[in-house]
Scaffold this motif. Structure first.
Motif, PDB file in Angstrom:
ATOM      1  N   VAL A  27       1.113  -0.959  -0.590  1.00 21.87           N
ATOM      2  CA  VAL A  27       0.376  -0.082   0.112  1.00 21.87           C
ATOM      3  C   VAL A  27       0.771   0.834   0.168  1.00 21.87           C
ATOM      4  N   ILE A  28       0.853   1.836  -1.057  1.00 24.75           N
ATOM      5  CA  ILE A  28       1.749   3.302  -1.474  1.00 24.75           C
ATOM      6  C   ILE A  28       0.977   4.404  -1.070  1.00 24.75           C
ATOM      7  N   ASP A  29       1.598   5.589  -0.167  1.00 24.37           N
ATOM      8  CA  ASP A  29       0.336   6.062   0.749  1.00 24.37           C
ATOM      9  C   ASP A  29       0.837   7.850  -0.785  1.00 24.37           C
ATOM     10  N   PRO A  30      -0.232   8.168  -1.572  1.00 29.86           N
ATOM     11  CA  PRO A  30       0.094   9.240  -2.363  1.00 29.86           C
ATOM     12  C   PRO A  30       1.023  10.183  -2.122  1.00 29.86           C
ATOM     13  N   VAL A  31       0.899  10.925  -0.911  1.00 31.84           N
ATOM     14  CA  VAL A  31       1.873  11.328  -0.841  1.00 31.84           C
ATOM     15  C   VAL A  31       3.504  11.075  -1.343  1.00 31.84           C
ATOM     16  N   ALA A  32       3.003   9.891  -0.547  1.00 30.55           N
ATOM     17  CA  ALA A  32       5.127   9.774  -1.421  1.00 30.55           C
ATOM     18  C   ALA A  32       5.239   9.593  -2.706  1.00 30.55           C
ATOM     19  N   ARG A  33       4.620   8.654  -3.153  1.00 32.74           N
ATOM     20  CA  ARG A  33       3.720   9.225  -4.442  1.00 32.74           C
ATOM     21  C   ARG A  33       4.175  10.220  -5.345  1.00 32.74           C
ATOM     22  N   ARG A  34       3.648  11.184  -4.878  1.00 30.18           N
ATOM     23  CA  ARG A  34       4.010  12.319  -5.049  1.00 30.18           C
ATOM     24  C   ARG A  34       5.453  13.257  -4.969  1.00 30.18           C
ATOM     25  N   THR A  35       6.266  13.397  -3.609  1.00 34.24           N
ATOM     26  CA  THR A  35       6.614  13.768  -3.761  1.00 34.24           C
ATOM     27  C   THR A  35       7.952  13.083  -3.202  1.00 34.24           C
ATOM     28  N   ARG A  76      -9.485   0.644   3.214  1.00 36.19           N
ATOM     29  CA  ARG A  76     -10.039  -0.567   2.451  1.00 36.19           C
ATOM     30  C   ARG A  76      -9.253  -1.101   1.913  1.00 36.19           C
ATOM     31  N   ALA A  77      -8.098  -0.919   1.327  1.00 32.90           N
ATOM     32  CA  ALA A  77      -7.128  -1.722   1.091  1.00 32.90           C
ATOM     33  C   ALA A  77      -6.566  -2.333   1.745  1.00 32.90           C
ATOM     34  N   LEU A  78      -6.291  -1.849   2.869  1.00 31.71           N
ATOM     35  CA  LEU A  78      -5.438  -3.006   4.718  1.00 31.71           C
ATOM     36  C   LEU A  78      -6.504  -3.282   4.607  1.00 31.71           C
TER      37      LEU A  78
END
Length: 274
Positions: free
Chosen positions: A2-10, A41-43
């Motif tokens: 599960v990849i946090d959206p903030v990590a993907r963007r930054t 939900r992913a978790l």
């Protein structure tokens, strides 16, 4: 994973590296939630798969909080690859901060059972609880740091004022200065309302108990010895106060109780060196 959206963007490059390392040693199902609801939900739809979260301290805390609220924390083995701005909590728990090392520990590490704190509003604390909450740079909230400015009398005056404020910040109800609080550990009062305090910190220490440190208010140039205690239950009450639990500031509240949950969650960490 599960990849946090903030990590993907930054820091998309670190996310890519983590994914490459993990896919080289395990079969992955990739989840890219766009918000807290999709993250939860992913978790919850993980099935028999072991969740790996990629993100900063808030991501780790969010994952533990979701599993705790669903009463599935004890039965889940969690892994984390720290990516993002603030990863000091993950580091304090023993997770490598390097992306490659953290991803390899997901594959080759061992699970450890860890304590946490649960408060009376069902919030969780993995690392340190602090009253009042510290600013991002470590100064008391509400106090502005002034850079050095030799040769400017007006700036030296400002610096002198700031040092005075840091030594004896005003007693306010918003958590920005010392407060009159009653702190009880396992029902015993450690400090009462007649003694202003500068800080209270509570940390689960891994033995089913929490370590409590209370620093009484001291005057300029004076150093008051901290009050130390250990116990399973910590109650703080008094004037409205805010507190920082890991990466989140909460409050104001008039009273809050935290209880230690021993071996409450499982985290994959690097195997001990032989």
């Amino acid at each position: 994973m599960v990849i946090d959206p903030v990590a993907r963007r930054t820091d998309g490059e670190s996310v890519r590296i983590a994914k490459d390392v993990l896919s080289g040693g395990a079969v992955l199902k990739l989840c890219l939630p766009e918000g807290p609801e999709e993250f939860a939900r992913a978790l919850m739809r993980r099935g028999a798969r072991r969740p790996v979260v990629i993100g900063d301290d808030r991501t780790l805390l969010r994952a533990v909080s979701v599993l705790h609220r669903q009463r599935e924390l004890a039965g889940c083995v969690l892994s984390v690859v720290p990516v993002g701005g603030v990863v000091s909590l993950a580091q304090s728990l023993g997770v490598p901060t390097g992306v490659v090392a953290a991803a390899r520990s997901v594959l080759d590490g061992v699970e450890r059972r860890l304590d946490l704190l649960v408060d009376d509003s069902d919030g969780v604390v993995l690392g340190t609880l602090r009253i009042p909450p510290a600013s991002p740079h470590g100064a008391p909230a509400g106090v502005t740091a002034v850079p050095a400015g030799a040769g400017h009398p007006w700036l030296r005056t400002c610096q002198s004022l700031v040092r005075t404020l840091v030594a004896r910040p005003p007693r306010t109800a918003n958590g920005s200065g010392p407060a009159r609080l009653r702190v009880e550990v396992d029902g015993t009062t450690v400090v009462d309302l007649d003694q202003p305090v500068e800080t209270v910190t509570v940390t689960p220490e891994g033995s089913g108990r929490a370590a409590v440190e209370i620093r009484p208010l001291s005057g300029p140039g004076a150093e008051a010895s901290p009050l130390l205690a250990r116990g399973r239950t910590v109650t703080v009450s008094g004037a409205d106060f805010r507190y920082r639990a890991d990466a989140v500031v909460s409050g104001p509240v008039r009273t809050r109780t935290w209880r230690v949950r021993e071996n409450a969650w499982r985290l994959v960490l690097p195997a001990p060196a032989r």
